[in-house]
Design a protein around this motif. Sequence first.
Motif, short mmCIF file in Angstrom:
data_model
loop_
_atom_site.label_atom_id
_atom_site.label_comp_id
_atom_site.label_asym_id
_atom_site.label_seq_id
_atom_site.Cartn_x
_atom_site.Cartn_y
_atom_site.Cartn_z
N CYS A 110 -22.76 94.29 67.93
CA CYS A 110 -23.20 92.99 68.04
C CYS A 110 -23.88 92.50 69.38
CB CYS A 110 -22.15 92.14 67.53
SG CYS A 110 -21.16 92.79 66.24
N ALA A 111 -23.03 92.82 70.36
CA ALA A 111 -23.48 92.70 71.64
C ALA A 111 -24.84 93.19 72.24
CB ALA A 111 -22.27 93.35 72.59
N TYR A 112 -25.24 94.27 71.53
CA TYR A 112 -26.51 94.67 71.67
C TYR A 112 -27.43 93.89 71.68
CZ TYR A 112 -30.63 98.32 70.99
OH TYR A 112 -31.68 98.69 70.93
N CYS A 113 -27.29 92.87 70.52
CA CYS A 113 -28.37 91.96 70.48
C CYS A 113 -27.83 90.28 70.97
CB CYS A 113 -28.60 91.68 69.01
SG CYS A 113 -29.74 93.10 68.35
N HIS A 114 -26.42 90.28 70.88
CA HIS A 114 -25.96 88.82 71.14
C HIS A 114 -25.33 88.64 72.39
CE1 HIS A 114 -27.21 87.42 67.30
NE2 HIS A 114 -26.62 88.47 66.37
N GLN A 115 -25.06 89.62 73.33
CA GLN A 115 -24.49 89.34 74.45
C GLN A 115 -25.47 88.65 75.27
OE1 GLN A 115 -23.20 92.91 76.67
NE2 GLN A 115 -21.52 91.67 77.22
N ARG A 116 -24.77 87.68 75.99
CA ARG A 116 -25.66 86.57 76.75
C ARG A 116 -26.48 87.25 77.90
NH1 ARG A 116 -22.92 81.29 77.33
NH2 ARG A 116 -24.07 81.03 75.38
N LEU A 117 -27.74 87.24 77.96
CA LEU A 117 -28.39 87.87 79.04
C LEU A 117 -29.48 86.98 79.66
CD1 LEU A 117 -29.05 91.45 77.49
CD2 LEU A 117 -27.54 90.80 79.34
N VAL A 118 -29.70 86.82 80.96
CA VAL A 118 -30.58 85.74 81.46
C VAL A 118 -32.17 86.33 80.99
CG1 VAL A 118 -31.68 85.12 83.57
CG2 VAL A 118 -29.36 85.92 83.62
#
Length: 158
Positions: A110-118
């Motif tokens: 999930c983090a691959y697409c949904h982790q907050r990134l600038v």
Amino acid sequence: MEHTKHIWRAAFLLIAVLTFVIVGRHFLVPKSFGQAGYYRYDALFEHMDKEPRHGAPDACADCHDDIAAAKASGKHAPVQCEVCHDVLSSHIKDGDKFADMRINRNWELCAYCHQRLVGRPALIAQVDIREHLELASGQAIPAEACVQCHDKDAIHHP
Ligand code: HEC
Ligand code: HEC
Ligand code: HEC
Ligand code: HEC
């Protein structure tokens, strides 16, 4: 005549090297190289003979029509089943199931697409994983953290 000896030697050496290169090239360059460009033409047919690993976008729907229909009307509609699971060929052979399909319940999926990134486009919902899970500092992220709340129905039809 005495003075030309070194020239003959050099000429002989040159001819020996040239012969070695021409004969060597004949054996080392693959047969179909250069037939249609600067590559080995037969490689195309070797690739065409391989079994495809991925299915068509609707390949899973043939047997999982309920999940496919739910997904098609949810927000994960643009995400192919194979992205979260695995390629069709790991599960289906000659039209039948021969092995279990992978189910990845790890939060890293999930983090691959949904982790907050600038740099990530705002159109994809993003969460600060640790904040979202309300973890105390130093507390490790549990492996199956996301599926505790976002269960299979919510994931296939968020
Ligand atoms: C966004 C990622 C994602 C996509 C896209 C996705 N899945 Fe899943 N799928 C999961 C996860 C994660 C689980 C495990 C959920 C759980 O254990 O609560 C799961 C579980 C399953 C299960 C097991 C359900 C059960 O009852 O145990 C099946 C079958 C399945 N998926 C099929 C599909 C099919 C078919 C598609 C495409 C139409 C698809 N999935 C698309 C992530 C996804
Ligand atoms: C030819 C039919 C068929 C196709 C096509 C198919 N499946 Fe399945 N799948 C099954 C059967 C049968 C089961 C076992 C019974 C069940 O859970 O419905 C299964 C089970 C699963 C499971 C649960 C784990 C397991 O293997 O038991 C997942 C996840 C899954 N499939 C995902 C997929 C995905 C993703 C695709 C597409 C890439 C796909 N399947 C394509 C027939 C199929
Ligand atoms: C390959 C990328 C990808 C993966 C992996 C993925 N998602 Fe998504 N997810 C998306 C996209 C694209 C959307 C639709 C755009 C949006 O709403 O963010 C979405 C939407 C969502 C939404 C709805 C957000 C909203 O707007 O309300 C939730 C919740 C969600 N995903 C949870 C999960 C969970 C939990 C997992 C892990 C099991 C997961 N996603 C895995 C790409 C992905
Ligand atoms: C304690 C329950 C819980 C856990 C665990 C959890 N979530 Fe959520 N999540 C929610 C709730 C509640 C919402 C808001 C309602 C909704 O959109 O479903 C939400 C919303 C989201 C959204 C949409 C955010 C938005 O801005 O619209 C994403 C993306 C998401 N979660 C991803 C994750 C991921 C990735 C994990 C694992 C690291 C995770 N969630 C774990 C409960 C949880």
